[in-house]
Scaffold this motif. Structure first.
Motif, PDB file in Angstrom:
ATOM      1  N   ALA A  49       0.834  -1.234   0.085  1.00 59.45           N
ATOM      2  CA  ALA A  49      -0.130  -0.049  -0.108  1.00 59.45           C
ATOM      3  C   ALA A  49       1.053   1.194   0.070  1.00 59.45           C
ATOM      4  CB  ALA A  49      -0.906  -0.076   1.252  1.00 59.45           C
ATOM      5  N   LEU A  50       0.342   2.245  -0.539  1.00 59.00           N
ATOM      6  CA  LEU A  50       1.183   3.540  -0.732  1.00 59.00           C
ATOM      7  C   LEU A  50       1.091   4.375   0.798  1.00 59.00           C
ATOM      8  CD1 LEU A  50      -0.115   5.362  -3.858  1.00 59.00           C
ATOM      9  CD2 LEU A  50       1.945   3.637  -3.446  1.00 59.00           C
ATOM     10  N   ASN A  51       2.367   4.675   0.913  1.00 58.45           N
ATOM     11  CA  ASN A  51       2.562   5.558   2.246  1.00 58.45           C
ATOM     12  C   ASN A  51       3.140   7.155   1.885  1.00 58.45           C
ATOM     13  OD1 ASN A  51       5.547   5.316   2.912  1.00 58.45           O
ATOM     14  ND2 ASN A  51       5.043   3.391   2.439  1.00 58.45           N
ATOM     15  N   PRO A  52       3.013   7.812   2.959  1.00 59.81           N
ATOM     16  CA  PRO A  52       3.663   9.146   2.660  1.00 59.81           C
ATOM     17  C   PRO A  52       4.849   9.480   3.011  1.00 59.81           C
ATOM     18  CG  PRO A  52       2.241   9.006   4.817  1.00 59.81           C
ATOM     19  CD  PRO A  52       2.221   7.787   4.218  1.00 59.81           C
ATOM     20  N   ILE A  53       5.720   8.539   3.234  1.00 61.08           N
ATOM     21  CA  ILE A  53       6.975   8.482   3.939  1.00 61.08           C
ATOM     22  C   ILE A  53       7.927   8.878   2.507  1.00 61.08           C
ATOM     23  CG2 ILE A  53       8.957   7.337   4.845  1.00 61.08           C
ATOM     24  CD1 ILE A  53       7.074   5.914   6.428  1.00 61.08           C
ATOM     25  N   TRP A 135       6.135   9.528  15.921  1.00 63.25           N
ATOM     26  CA  TRP A 135       7.342   9.146  16.391  1.00 63.25           C
ATOM     27  C   TRP A 135       8.062   8.100  15.632  1.00 63.25           C
ATOM     28  CZ3 TRP A 135       9.287   4.603  18.042  1.00 63.25           C
ATOM     29  CH2 TRP A 135      10.324   4.543  19.078  1.00 63.25           C
ATOM     30  N   ILE A 136       7.521   7.110  15.269  1.00 59.95           N
ATOM     31  CA  ILE A 136       8.004   5.848  14.583  1.00 59.95           C
ATOM     32  C   ILE A 136       8.396   6.093  13.174  1.00 59.95           C
ATOM     33  CG2 ILE A 136       6.096   4.764  13.718  1.00 59.95           C
ATOM     34  CD1 ILE A 136       7.156   2.078  14.471  1.00 59.95           C
ATOM     35  N   PHE A 137       7.772   7.099  12.595  1.00 57.72           N
ATOM     36  CA  PHE A 137       8.384   7.554  11.101  1.00 57.72           C
ATOM     37  C   PHE A 137       9.667   8.328  11.364  1.00 57.72           C
ATOM     38  CE2 PHE A 137       3.534   7.486   9.802  1.00 57.72           C
ATOM     39  CZ  PHE A 137       3.656   6.046   9.563  1.00 57.72           C
ATOM     40  N   GLU A 138       9.781   9.345  12.283  1.00 58.52           N
ATOM     41  CA  GLU A 138      10.882   9.857  12.788  1.00 58.52           C
ATOM     42  C   GLU A 138      12.173   9.009  12.883  1.00 58.52           C
ATOM     43  OE1 GLU A 138      13.791  12.973  13.392  1.00 58.52           O
ATOM     44  OE2 GLU A 138      12.045  12.798  12.152  1.00 58.52           O
ATOM     45  N   GLU A 139      11.853   7.798  13.802  1.00 57.06           N
ATOM     46  CA  GLU A 139      12.801   6.729  13.933  1.00 57.06           C
ATOM     47  C   GLU A 139      13.268   6.118  12.888  1.00 57.06           C
ATOM     48  OE1 GLU A 139      14.422   6.515  16.771  1.00 57.06           O
ATOM     49  OE2 GLU A 139      13.458   8.334  17.596  1.00 57.06           O
ATOM     50  N   GLU A 158       6.864   0.580   4.791  1.00 61.80           N
ATOM     51  CA  GLU A 158       6.977   1.995   5.265  1.00 61.80           C
ATOM     52  C   GLU A 158       8.507   2.026   5.549  1.00 61.80           C
ATOM     53  OE1 GLU A 158       2.921   2.838   7.441  1.00 61.80           O
ATOM     54  OE2 GLU A 158       4.565   2.272   8.673  1.00 61.80           O
ATOM     55  N   ALA A 159       9.173   1.067   5.925  1.00 64.75           N
ATOM     56  CA  ALA A 159      10.568   0.954   6.356  1.00 64.75           C
ATOM     57  C   ALA A 159      11.437   1.058   5.053  1.00 64.75           C
ATOM     58  CB  ALA A 159      11.034  -0.216   7.183  1.00 64.75           C
ATOM     59  N   ALA A 206      15.937   1.892  -3.453  1.00 58.54           N
ATOM     60  CA  ALA A 206      15.112   2.935  -3.759  1.00 58.54           C
ATOM     61  C   ALA A 206      13.792   2.728  -3.880  1.00 58.54           C
ATOM     62  CB  ALA A 206      15.872   3.779  -4.993  1.00 58.54           C
ATOM     63  N   PHE A 207      13.051   2.593  -2.771  1.00 54.81           N
ATOM     64  CA  PHE A 207      11.791   2.237  -2.903  1.00 54.81           C
ATOM     65  C   PHE A 207      10.595   3.266  -2.806  1.00 54.81           C
ATOM     66  CE2 PHE A 207       8.007  -0.314  -1.433  1.00 54.81           C
ATOM     67  CZ  PHE A 207       8.247  -1.244  -2.056  1.00 54.81           C
ATOM     68  N   LYS A 208      10.267   3.766  -4.206  1.00 57.32           N
ATOM     69  CA  LYS A 208       9.499   5.057  -4.282  1.00 57.32           C
ATOM     70  C   LYS A 208       8.070   4.803  -5.115  1.00 57.32           C
ATOM     71  CE  LYS A 208      13.667   8.001  -4.399  1.00 57.32           C
ATOM     72  NZ  LYS A 208      14.489   8.815  -5.216  1.00 57.32           N
ATOM     73  N   GLU A 209       7.276   4.259  -4.304  1.00 56.25           N
ATOM     74  CA  GLU A 209       6.091   3.603  -5.139  1.00 56.25           C
ATOM     75  C   GLU A 209       5.123   4.825  -5.388  1.00 56.25           C
ATOM     76  OE1 GLU A 209       5.070  -0.153  -6.398  1.00 56.25           O
ATOM     77  OE2 GLU A 209       6.896   0.990  -6.880  1.00 56.25           O
ATOM     78  N   ALA A 210       4.986   5.694  -4.106  1.00 56.04           N
ATOM     79  CA  ALA A 210       3.871   6.821  -4.357  1.00 56.04           C
ATOM     80  C   ALA A 210       4.562   7.896  -5.239  1.00 56.04           C
ATOM     81  CB  ALA A 210       4.002   7.679  -3.032  1.00 56.04           C
ATOM     82  N   ASP A 211       6.110   8.066  -5.607  1.00 63.13           N
ATOM     83  CA  ASP A 211       6.350   9.004  -6.465  1.00 63.13           C
ATOM     84  C   ASP A 211       6.308   8.401  -8.011  1.00 63.13           C
ATOM     85  OD1 ASP A 211       7.411  10.518  -4.420  1.00 63.13           O
ATOM     86  OD2 ASP A 211       9.554  10.344  -5.031  1.00 63.13           O
TER      87      ASP A 211
END
Length: 221
Positions: A49-53, A135-139, A158-159, A206-211
Motif C-alpha cells: 500500500a502507498l504511504n506518505p514517507i 514518532w516511529i516515522f521519525e525513528e 514504510e521502512a 530506492a523504494f518510491k512507489e508513491a512517487d
C-alpha cells in the motif's frame, strides 16, 4: 469517490485500494499487488500500500529500530520466538544503538517480560503508549536498519520507503495467503531478510512507489 466523479464531470476519480465497485467505474485504481488484480489501463499495481514517507537521508550508522506487532487474523503472537529474535539482534550488533517499540496489538505483559531479560539492558524501550504521533516515522528516518515482526506488512513497506535496511522477525502463521506470500517473495527477491545482523541485511533500496504512481498519473493527465 464514484458519486463525486458523477457530480464533477471534469474531475478524475482515483481510488487507493481494491474497490468494492468495479474498477471500470473509476478513472484509476491504485491497488497493492497482493490483492491479485492485474494491471491494465485503469489499474496501477503497486508493491504494498502507498504511504506518505520519503527517504530524508538522515540515517545514522549502527542505529537500529525494532518494531513489534502482535496477533492478527493471519498471525499468532509467539513470545518465545520474538524474545529470541530480539536477543539475536542485540548479540549480533554489539556496537549498535537499539531502539525498540511496540504496537497496539503487542500483548500488554510483553514489555515487563522483556525488561526482565539480561539483554534488555542494551535496548532503549519505548512502548507505543509512550510515543507521540509520528514518532516511529521519525525513528525510521534515523535508523540504518529496521526489524519488523512479519504481521506488520505495512510497516515493512514504510521502512523500505524510508530507505532503511529491513529485517523481518518471524512469528507463527495461522494461514498462508497473498499477504504472507508477499513477505516470502520479498525475502526471496532480497528486498528484506530474516538475518539478525545489520551487515547481512540487503542494502537500502530506492523504494518510491508513491512517487512512481504520482509521476504516472501526472503524465496521463
Amino acid at each position: 469517490v464514484w458519486l463525486l466523479g458523477k457530480i464533477f464531470k471534469k474531475a478524475k476519480t482515483i481510488i487507493l485500494m481494491k474497490p468494492n465497485l468495479p474498477t471500470i467505474w473509476f478513472n484509476y485504481a491504485v491497488i497493492p499487488e497482493h490483492d491479485g488484480i492485474p494491471a491494465n489501463n485503469r489499474v496501477i499495481v503497486t508493491r504494498g500500500a502507498l504511504n506518505p514517507i520519503r527517504n530524508e537521508k538522515r540515517h545514522q550508522a549502527s542505529r537500529i529500530l525494532i518494531a513489534l506487532g502482535g496477533s492478527s487474523k493471519r498471525h499468532q503472537w509467539n513470545q518465545e520466538k520474538v524474545l529470541l529474535s530480539v536477543q539475536k539482534i542485540v548479540e549480533n550488533n554489539p556496537d549498535a544503538e537499539i531502539i525498540l517499540t511496540t504496537s497496539r496489538r503487542t500483548p500488554a505483559e510483553f514489555i515487563d517480560i522483556l525488561r526482565q531479560q539480561s539483554f534488555a539492558q542494551h535496548l532503549q524501550i519505548f512502548p507505543v503508549e509512550q510515543t507521540p504521533q509520528g514518532w516511529i516515522f521519525e525513528e525510521m528516518q534515523k535508523a540504518e536498519a529496521v526489524w519488523v515482526t512479519e504481521d506488520s506488512v505495512s510497516m515493512v513497506f514504510e521502512a523500505l520507503t524510508a530507505g532503511c535496511r529491513v529485517g523481518v522477525i518471524a512469528i507463527d502463521r495461522l494461514k498462508d495467503d497473498r499477504i504472507t506470500h508477499s513477505i516470502d517473495q520479498m525475502i526471496e527477491s532480497q528486498l528484506i531478510s530474516q538475518n539478525t545482523c545489520v551487515v547481512q541485511l540487503p542494502q537500502p533500496y530506492a523504494f518510491k512507489e508513491a512517487d512512481r504512481v504520482a509521476t504516472y498519473l501526472l503524465a496521463k493527465n
